[in-house]
Write a protein that holds these residues in place. Sequence first.
Motif, PDB file in Angstrom:
ATOM      1  N   ALA A   1      -1.098  52.820 -11.462  1.00 47.20           N
ATOM      2  CA  ALA A   1      -0.274  54.003 -11.730  1.00 47.20           C
ATOM      3  C   ALA A   1       0.158  53.976 -13.185  1.00 47.20           C
ATOM      4  O   ALA A   1       0.410  52.909 -13.744  1.00 47.20           O
ATOM      5  CB  ALA A   1       0.951  54.036 -10.814  1.00 47.20           C
ATOM      6  N   ASN A   2       0.217  55.151 -13.803  1.00 48.85           N
ATOM      7  CA  ASN A   2       0.672  55.235 -15.184  1.00 48.85           C
ATOM      8  C   ASN A   2       1.281  56.603 -15.443  1.00 48.85           C
ATOM      9  O   ASN A   2       1.175  57.511 -14.601  1.00 48.85           O
ATOM     10  CB  ASN A   2      -0.477  54.966 -16.160  1.00 48.85           C
TER      11      ASN A   2
ATOM     12  N   LEU B   1       2.622  61.763 -13.782  1.00 48.12           N
ATOM     13  CA  LEU B   1       2.540  60.437 -13.185  1.00 48.12           C
ATOM     14  C   LEU B   1       1.234  60.390 -12.409  1.00 48.12           C
ATOM     15  O   LEU B   1       1.022  61.193 -11.496  1.00 48.12           O
ATOM     16  CB  LEU B   1       3.722  60.145 -12.263  1.00 48.12           C
ATOM     17  N   ARG B   2       0.355  59.475 -12.798  1.00 47.52           N
ATOM     18  CA  ARG B   2      -0.978  59.405 -12.182  1.00 47.52           C
ATOM     19  C   ARG B   2      -1.126  58.180 -11.292  1.00 47.52           C
ATOM     20  O   ARG B   2      -0.808  57.061 -11.709  1.00 47.52           O
ATOM     21  CB  ARG B   2      -2.070  59.382 -13.246  1.00 47.52           C
ATOM     22  N   ILE B   3      -1.618  58.402 -10.080  1.00 49.37           N
ATOM     23  CA  ILE B   3      -2.087  57.339  -9.203  1.00 49.37           C
ATOM     24  C   ILE B   3      -3.608  57.350  -9.284  1.00 49.37           C
ATOM     25  O   ILE B   3      -4.239  58.389  -9.075  1.00 49.37           O
ATOM     26  CB  ILE B   3      -1.653  57.578  -7.745  1.00 49.37           C
TER      27      ILE B   3
ATOM     28  N   ALA C   1       6.389  54.748 -11.260  1.00 48.12           N
ATOM     29  CA  ALA C   1       4.995  54.315 -11.419  1.00 48.12           C
ATOM     30  C   ALA C   1       4.892  52.793 -11.270  1.00 48.12           C
ATOM     31  O   ALA C   1       3.971  52.285 -10.618  1.00 48.12           O
ATOM     32  CB  ALA C   1       4.454  54.753 -12.777  1.00 48.12           C
TER      33      ALA C   1
ATOM     34  N   ARG D   1      10.486  58.339 -13.911  1.00 46.08           N
ATOM     35  CA  ARG D   1       9.053  58.426 -13.605  1.00 46.08           C
ATOM     36  C   ARG D   1       8.336  57.134 -14.008  1.00 46.08           C
ATOM     37  O   ARG D   1       7.436  56.650 -13.310  1.00 46.08           O
ATOM     38  CB  ARG D   1       8.425  59.620 -14.336  1.00 46.08           C
TER      39      ARG D   1
ATOM     40  N   LEU E   1       5.437  51.986  -7.450  1.00 46.30           N
ATOM     41  CA  LEU E   1       4.339  52.440  -6.585  1.00 46.30           C
ATOM     42  C   LEU E   1       3.083  51.589  -6.789  1.00 46.30           C
ATOM     43  O   LEU E   1       2.302  51.403  -5.856  1.00 46.30           O
ATOM     44  CB  LEU E   1       4.013  53.909  -6.861  1.00 46.30           C
ATOM     45  N   GLU E   2       2.885  51.093  -7.981  1.00 42.69           N
ATOM     46  CA  GLU E   2       1.686  50.299  -8.262  1.00 42.69           C
ATOM     47  C   GLU E   2       1.747  48.918  -7.608  1.00 42.69           C
ATOM     48  O   GLU E   2       0.714  48.357  -7.239  1.00 42.69           O
ATOM     49  CB  GLU E   2       1.516  50.136  -9.776  1.00 42.69           C
TER      50      GLU E   2
ATOM     51  N   ASP F   1      -2.350  63.321  -9.565  1.00 46.16           N
ATOM     52  CA  ASP F   1      -1.408  63.556 -10.651  1.00 46.16           C
ATOM     53  C   ASP F   1      -0.209  64.365 -10.181  1.00 46.16           C
ATOM     54  O   ASP F   1      -0.359  65.488  -9.686  1.00 46.16           O
ATOM     55  CB  ASP F   1      -2.107  64.283 -11.803  1.00 46.16           C
TER      56      ASP F   1
ATOM     57  N   ILE G   1       1.805  55.570  -1.529  1.00 47.92           N
ATOM     58  CA  ILE G   1       2.461  56.761  -2.097  1.00 47.92           C
ATOM     59  C   ILE G   1       3.631  57.225  -1.251  1.00 47.92           C
ATOM     60  O   ILE G   1       4.718  57.538  -1.777  1.00 47.92           O
ATOM     61  CB  ILE G   1       1.440  57.905  -2.274  1.00 47.92           C
TER      62      ILE G   1
END
Length: 420
Positions: A74-75, A85-87, A44, A40, A47-48, A27, A115
């Motif tokens: 990612a979200n 921002l979560r991976i 996401a 952001r 990156l996803e 996160d 990442i």
Amino acid sequence: MTNNLPEGIHFNLNQNDKFKNIAIAIDFVEPIKENHLEQRTMVAEMLENYSEKYDSKLKVARKLAAMYGATFGANVFKVGNQAVLRIFISFINDKFLPDDVKLIEQIADFLKEMIFYPLIINDSFPVKQFELQRDNLVEYLFNLNDNKKYYAARETKKLFFENDTDNAKMVFGDLPALAKLKARETADYFQKMISENEIYISVDGDVENEDVQPIVDLFRLNDRKHQVVLMNSHEDLRSEKNVEKKAQQKQSQLDFAFNFPVSIKSEDYFAAIIFNAMFGGSPSSLMFTNIREENSLAYYISSSFNSTLGFILVQSGIDGENDKKVIELVKQQRDKLINGDYSDELLNKIKKTMVNSYLTKYDSQRQMLNTVFINSLLNREITIDEWIKKIKSISKTDISSVAQKAELKTTFLLEGETDE
């Protein structure tokens, strides 16, 4: 070792042997006031789906399949005054694979690629891929307006937070601004996010610290500032509004926003979550029983308590001509909770349901990671037994006291033109 990480980078391991998979959430956290929600959201998305090595969605999918069907995504979301921002990645534990397979090492290499080596060329995300992702996302978000339940809830929140700029923002930011976002400025923001955001690494699974060391070592980056997470309710800014709009539909949506200055860190937090469950947050609630079942004045009605922003949202589907009756009955259900006008049997039933629901979240690694992250973010820790004990200890007096804090501020009626 996993300790001695740079300042502002945190590692938390939740060990359990319930799952064959290891799940990891990474996160990136910064204050909402930094006003980067649109960037952001698009970071996401990029990156996803892409990296330097895996420069198409197909290549990413093939790599995940090669890693025994690992799940990756990612979200973005908000916690209090912080944007997150979560991976997320989930993969099978090495213990269940052939001895010569070191999947954790492969996962570490994959995360490093996704990442830290995104698809950035000449200091910009590729314009073609970026604009495709952006335009698809904007179209999806715009089409959500066709879901009138979602639309009514969103409009109610916008009215409620009208004077509270940061909290009024949607998690994806401003839709027109998102639609105009450029590939290069988003790539510039990505570099800022990596170097400045506080980072929380949360792991759930049957592993030891040293097992996930290759992943933790990816984040031996520069120090960064610790963010202070605020969860105050800003009740002085909450807007008093009563708005009606027309819609070409049969059913009407009637939503309410109550100011409720209680947070997850408040002493009366446990009384507050029981109050919400009894108010409208469960199938046994007073609103469901007395408004929908007994009086047949709602197709659906429920409440939800946002403990990071200190408000309760009530959502209902009704016939438009019944709006005044429903408004009055909703107020009456709150008054019943203030006056203790309900049975001990109902209170005990709600407590039992809440405990069972709480325990079921331990059947989901995503839920576990959420708990680990929130506790770390808020510097808060509570065991399962402590949580259950606090729930069971709540009395009618506790509920009455916290119910008095629920103050109706905003109502929004989306009135159907052909109610039936």
